[in-house]
Write an enzyme that holds these catalytic residues in place. Structure first.
Site, PDB file in Angstrom:
ATOM      1  CB  CYS A   1      -0.907   0.029   1.219  1.00 55.46           C
ATOM      2  SG  CYS A   1      -1.948  -1.412   1.302  1.00 55.46           S
TER       3      CYS A   1
ATOM      4  CG  ASP B   1       1.708   4.913   3.345  1.00 52.44           C
ATOM      5  OD1 ASP B   1       2.404   5.926   3.352  1.00 52.44           O
ATOM      6  OD2 ASP B   1       0.698   4.755   2.623  1.00 52.44           O
TER       7      ASP B   1
ATOM      8  CB  CYS C   1      -0.158   9.695   5.880  1.00 50.42           C
ATOM      9  SG  CYS C   1       0.175   9.290   4.166  1.00 50.42           S
TER      10      CYS C   1
END
Ligand SMILES: Cc1ncc(COP(=O)(O)O)c(C=O)c1O
Ligand SMILES: Cc1ncc(COP(=O)(O)O)c(C=O)c1O
Lengths: 124, 401, 401, 124
Positions: free
Chosen positions: A34, A36, A104
Site C-alpha cells: 500500500c 506505507d 497517513c
C-alpha cells in the site's frame, strides 16, 4: 501534492527518527504494497507516562511528517491520554493534509495505539 | 535556485522558436480558417504548412494527418473510432498491459460496451512476445493497439514486426507514438501502422494539441462530430496557434533527431552508470538497450517514491515516480507491476527523463545528491535487508490478531 | 488597407491582456500540473484560478467546470456522455432543428447507434415553442439539448422556461451557450440547466479551448478516457496556457458584459437601420428583439451570399454567409431553411457580427458600400422582381424538355 | 475559398455582363435552390459565327468569373467550335478553380450549349 510548510519541515527535518534504546512498546502498521509502513517505538515509565517516542517509516512525505508530528505530540502524555490520540490531532498540528493523504495520519494514530497495546500486552 | 528538470517524459518546455511561430495567430492572424475572407484564407494556408511539417516528421501524406486536442484524444479516437465503425466485422481488440491510460481506460470502456479485449503480457523488460500476439489474434479481431515506446520504463516495442503480423491478417493496427516522436525515428510507411497518435507537449510544443495519423482508406468513425473541419473527420474550430506550434516543433524534432538522441543517450548512460555503481539495492527498470534515449527508471528497495521526489524537489530537481498522469492517484504503476515487480518495490520507483538541454553537470549533481537522499530515506525506513518486507507485513498481520 | 472585421460570431481576436496571461505557461511555468514537484504544483494552482474565473462567469461552483479542447468537444461530451450513461432509462433525446452542427451531427450519430431524436421546429424568428417541447417529452426521454443563442440568426431561446419544464419532468437539460457567453448574462443557477457548453475563441480567448459545466451529481460517461486529469472526467494533459487564457477572457467578458453588450447593440441597431432603410428587397433574419446584441443577419433577394462576401472582402470587410463552420460545405444554411426561407433566398444571406472594438465609422462604411455591392450584384443577376425565381426555374425546366 | 487572380479579376470586373440586344440564342441553367443560375445571351450571324455574347448570373464568385471567362472565350467562334467548348477550357483559362467550385464551370459550358440549342431550335 500541495503540502503545508509544517509538513515540509517535518519531512525534511523529522523529529524522533530511529529506534530508541529500551523501548517497551513497539507498534507497526501498514504494508509496503500500500506504500506505507509505520513503526513506532515508545518508552513508557512506571507512572504510565510516555518518556520518549520515535519512529521508522517507509512512505511518502505525508507519512514521514505524520510520524514525526505524532511522536512529538505524545511525548510526555500518559498512556490514557495517548489512548485518545486521534488522527485529526496530527492533521490539525500539520496545518492540514491533502485529502488523498489523510490516511497517513490515520496510520500514525494506529501505530501509536499498536505500540501502547504492545506495551500493555508485555506488561500483563 | 537553479532547477534541473528531469521529467521530459511528462512534458517539455515550449521551444522559444515555437512560441514565436505561434504568437501571430492569437492577435493578427486570428481568423477562423473556415471563413472565406482574407483573414480566414491566410490562416487556412498556414495550417497546411503545419500539417506538412507533421506529415514529414512521420513520413506520411499531409492528407493523412488530423489534428486533435491531445495525445489522449488521438488514442481515444483511434480506438473507439475503429471499434464503432468496424463492429459488424468483430468485437475483439488486442492491446498490452503496459499501455498509457488513454489506451487502457478506453479499452476498458469498450469492454463495458460489449467489446472483448485481450491484454498481452510483457516480459521483465517490458517487451511483448510476437508469439503471444499471433496466438491472440482471432477471426473477430478488428484492432491491435500497441504502444511504440513506454512512457514509464522507456521500452521500445517491435512495432515493425508487429505491423507485419497484423497486416498479414488484414487487421487494423494503431500505435501510440506519443513518447517515440522526437526520440526515435518514426516512419509510418516503414512500420506498417494504420493509425498513430502523437502529442505536441512531448516534443517542445504546447500542451493541448495532438494528431492522429490515419492511413488513407482506413474506415473510422468520428469521435467529435460537428463542423466540417479536418476534412470532416474532427469537428471544432482549429486550435490554429497550437497547430502552427506543433508543426514547428515536429520540424525541429525531426531535423535534430540524431543529434538530440545521441545527446540524451550519452547523459542517460552516465546517469544509469552513476546510480547503479554508487547506490546499493537498486534495479534498472525497462530494457537495457531497447529503450528511449532519454529514459532512466530505477527502483530503490525499502523506500517510497514520493519521498524521493520531494527530497529531490527541495534541492531543485524535478523527477517522477510512475507516470506523471497517474501520480494523482496513489496506485502503484501498472507498468511496474506488469514487468513483475512486487507492489512494495514498485512504490520505490524513480523516473528521470533527460531532455535536449540537460547537461553533464546536471547529471553529476543529481547522482551525488541522490546517493545521500536514498541513504537518508533508507535510514528512516523500518524495512531493510535484515528486516525485509515480508517480516514487516507479518508483524502487522500478527498485530491485528 | 484597414480591415473591418464583422465576423465575431465565427471567432474573435485574442485580447492582448489574455495573451499576456498565457505567455508564461509556455516557457517558464511549463510544468505538467499532474506532477508533484514545484513546476507541476505551481501550474496546478494557477489552473484553479482559471477554473474559478470560468465558474464565476456562469455562476457555477468551480468543481462543476471541466475544460475541453473546444466548444464542439463540450457539446459532443454532454450529449454522448449523457446518452451512453443513461441509456438503460431510455433512448430518446429532444433537440431543435437550428442547433450548431456539433449538436446536430452528434444527435444524428446517436440515431445510428439506436437512439431516437426529436428535432423541434422553430417559428419564423427561430424560436421553439414550449408547447411543442412539452408534447415531445416522453417516458423514455433522457436528455433535452437546446441552444442558448443561435450562431447564425442570433435568436435567444427561452432557456429558463425550457429548464423549468425539463426539470419538472426529471430530465437532464443541456444548453450550448457558446454564442451566449460574453453577450448576455449566463447563470446556471437561475437557468435550471444541468450541462452547458462554452468556448474560448468566441470571447476574445484562443481557439482550441472550451469547457463543459456539469452540475454536481449529473450522471455522465467520459468522452475522452485516460489519465486522472479534470477530476478523472476528461483525460489529456491540460492545455495549461489556453486554460489560463480562457479564464482571463471569461473574467473580462463578465466584468464588461453590460458595457460591451450595450455597445454592440447600439451598433447593431445602426447597422440594421442603415441596411433596411437603404436597400430594397431585404429581410432581417432572426428575432427583432430576442437576439444577440452583436448579430445582424440579412437576406438580399436575387443574389448569392458568397459573391457578397467576396465583394466585401475586396474592400476590407469580413462577414459571413451562414455559419462559418459550414461555409466549407456549400449547402444552404440549415438554420435559414428551418425558419422557413426557400433555399434560393437562403443562399443570399449575409451575417455581420459586431464586436467590442467595432466603431460607428465601421458601420457607416459598411452600409455605404453594401448599398453599392448589392446593387451591382443585382444588376448582374438573371432574376429580379419582374423575372422571379419561379420563372427562372421554369425556363430551365422547359429548356431540358 | 482560394481563388486565383484571374478568377478575382473576372469577378470584380466581369466582361460581357448584361443582356445584348438582338440576342438570337439564349440559354439558362441552374436553379436558385442550388445557389447558381446562369443565363447566356448569344448573337450569332448568318455564317454561324458568334458575334457577341453576354451573361447574367446569380451565384458565387466562381460562377460570375466562369460566366465572364466563358462568354469572352466563345466570341468570334463558330457554333461548331463553340459546340466543343468544355468546362475544363474555362477552368484552365481561369488558372484553376477550387474543387468544390468546378461545377460553376460546368454550368457555364452547359449554359452555352443551351443557348446554341435555343438558336438552332428557333432557326429550324
Ligand atoms: C453555437 C455554437 N456551438 C458550438 C460551436 C463550436 O465551438 P468550437 O469552435 O470551439 O468547437 C460554435 C462555434 O463554432 C457555436 O457557434
Ligand atoms: C504514451 C503516452 N500516450 C498518451 C499520452 C497522452 O498525451 P496527452 O497528454 O497529450 O493527452 C502520453 C502523455 O501523457 C503518453 O506518454
Amino acid at each position: 501534492m500541495e503540502y503545508t510548510d509544517v509538513v515540509m519541515e517535518n519531512f525534511t527535518c523529522p523529529k524522533h527518527v530511529g529506534e530508541i534504546e529500551g523501548a517497551n512498546g513497539i507498534g507497526q502498521v501498514g504494508s509496503p504494497a500500500c506504500g506505507d509502513i509505520m513503526k513506532i517505538f515508545l518508552k513508557i515509565n512506571d507512572d504510565g507516562v510516555i518518556e520518549d517516542a520515535s519512529f521508522k517509516t517507509f512512505g511518502c512525505g505525508a507519512a514521514v511528517a505524520s510520524s514525526s508530528m505524532a511522536t512529538d505530540m505524545i511525548i510526555g502524555k500518559t498512556i490514557e491520554e495517548a489512548g485518545k490520540f486521534k488522527n485529526s490531532d496530527v492533521v490539525d498540528a500539520l496545518g492540514g493534509l491533502p485529502a488523498e493523504k489523510i490516511h497517513c495520519s490515520v496510520l500514525a494514530a494506529e501505530a501509536i495505539q499498536a505500540a501502547i497495546e504492545d506495551y500493555q500486552k508485555k506488561k500483563a | 535556485m537553479k532547477r534541473i528538470y528531469l521529467d521530459h517524459a511528462a512534458t517539455t518546455p515550449v521551444d522559444p522558436t515555437v512560441v514565436e511561430t505561434m504568437l501571430p495567430f492569437f492577435t493578427e492572424n486570428f481568423g477562423n480558417p473556415s471563413s472565406v475572407y482574407t483573414e480566414g484564407r491566410t490562416v487556412k494556408k498556414s495550417l497546411e504548412v503545419a500539417r506538412l511539417q507533421i506529415a514529414k516528421a512521420i513520413n506520411a501524406d499531409p492528407r493523412e494527418i488530423y489534428f486533435t486536442g491531445s495525445g489522449s484524444e488521438a488514442d481515444n479516437w483511434a480506438i473507439k473510432g475503429i471499434a464503432m465503425k468496424n463492429q459488424a466485422k468483430g468485437k475483439h481488440i488486442i492491446t498490452t498491459t503496459i499501455e498509457h491510460h488513454a489506451v487502457l481506460h478506453t479499452c476498458e470502456y469498450l469492454e463495458k460496451q460489449g467489446f472483448e479485449v485481450t491484454y498481452l503480457p510483457v516480459d521483465e523488460f517490458g517487451l511483448i512476445s510476437l508469439d503471444d500476439l499471433k496466438n491472440a489474434i482471432r477471426k473477430d479481431t478488428i484492432l491491435v493497439t500497441i504502444m511504440f515506446a513506454n512512457n514509464e520504463i522507456g521500452t521500445i516495442e517491435p512495432i515493425k514486426e508487429i505491423g507485419e503480423i497484423v497486416k498479414e491478417k488484414g487487421i487494423i493496427f494503431h500505435t501510440d507514438a506519443v513518447q517515440a516522436l522526437g526520440n526515435v525515428p518514426v516512419d509510418v510507411k516503414d512500420l506498417n501502422v494504420d493509425l498513430l497518435s502523437i502529442s505536441g507537449h512531448k516534443i517542445y510544443g504546447p500542451k493541448g494539441i495532438g494528431a492522429l495519423f490515419i492511413r488513407k482508406g482506413v474506415p473510422i468513425d468520428n469521435l467529435i462530430h460537428g463542423g466540417a473541419q479536418e476534412r470532416k473527420k474532427r469537428a471544432g474550430t482549429e486550435n490554429t496557434a497550437e497547430i502552427m506550434a506543433f508543426g514547428k516543433a515536429a520540424e525541429l524534432a525531426s531535423e535534430n533527431l540524431e543529434k538530440n538522441a545521441a545527446h540524451m543517450k550519452e547523459l542517460r548512460d552516465l546517469l544509469i552508470k552513476g546510480v547503479m555503481e554508487n547506490i546499493p539495492q537498486v534495479r534498472l527498470n525497462g530494457h537495457p538497450e531497447k529503450r528511449l534515449p532519454g529514459n532512466a527508471n530505477f527502483c530503490f528497495d525499502y523506500i517510497e517514491g514520493e519521498s524521493i521526489l520531494l527530497s529531490l524537489d527541495i534541492i531543485g530537481i524535478a523527477g517522477s515516480s510512475g507516470s506523471a498522469c497517474t501520480s494523482g492517484s496513489l496506485d502503484p504503476s501498472h507498468v511496474l507491476l506488469a514487468i513483475g515487480l512486487p507492489a512494495g518495490v514498485a512504490h520505490g520507483s524513480l523516473r528521470l527523463t533527460i531532455g535536449n538541454h540537460t547537461t553533464v553537470e546536471d547529471i553529476n549533481y543529481v547522482v551525488e545528491n541522490l546517493i545521500q537522499i536514498i541513504d537518508r530515506l533508507r535510514k528512516m525506513s523500518p524495512i531493510n535487508a535484515e528486516c525485509p518486507i515480508d517480516d514487516a507485513v507479518f508483524e502487522k498481520a500478527s498485530h491485528h490478531h
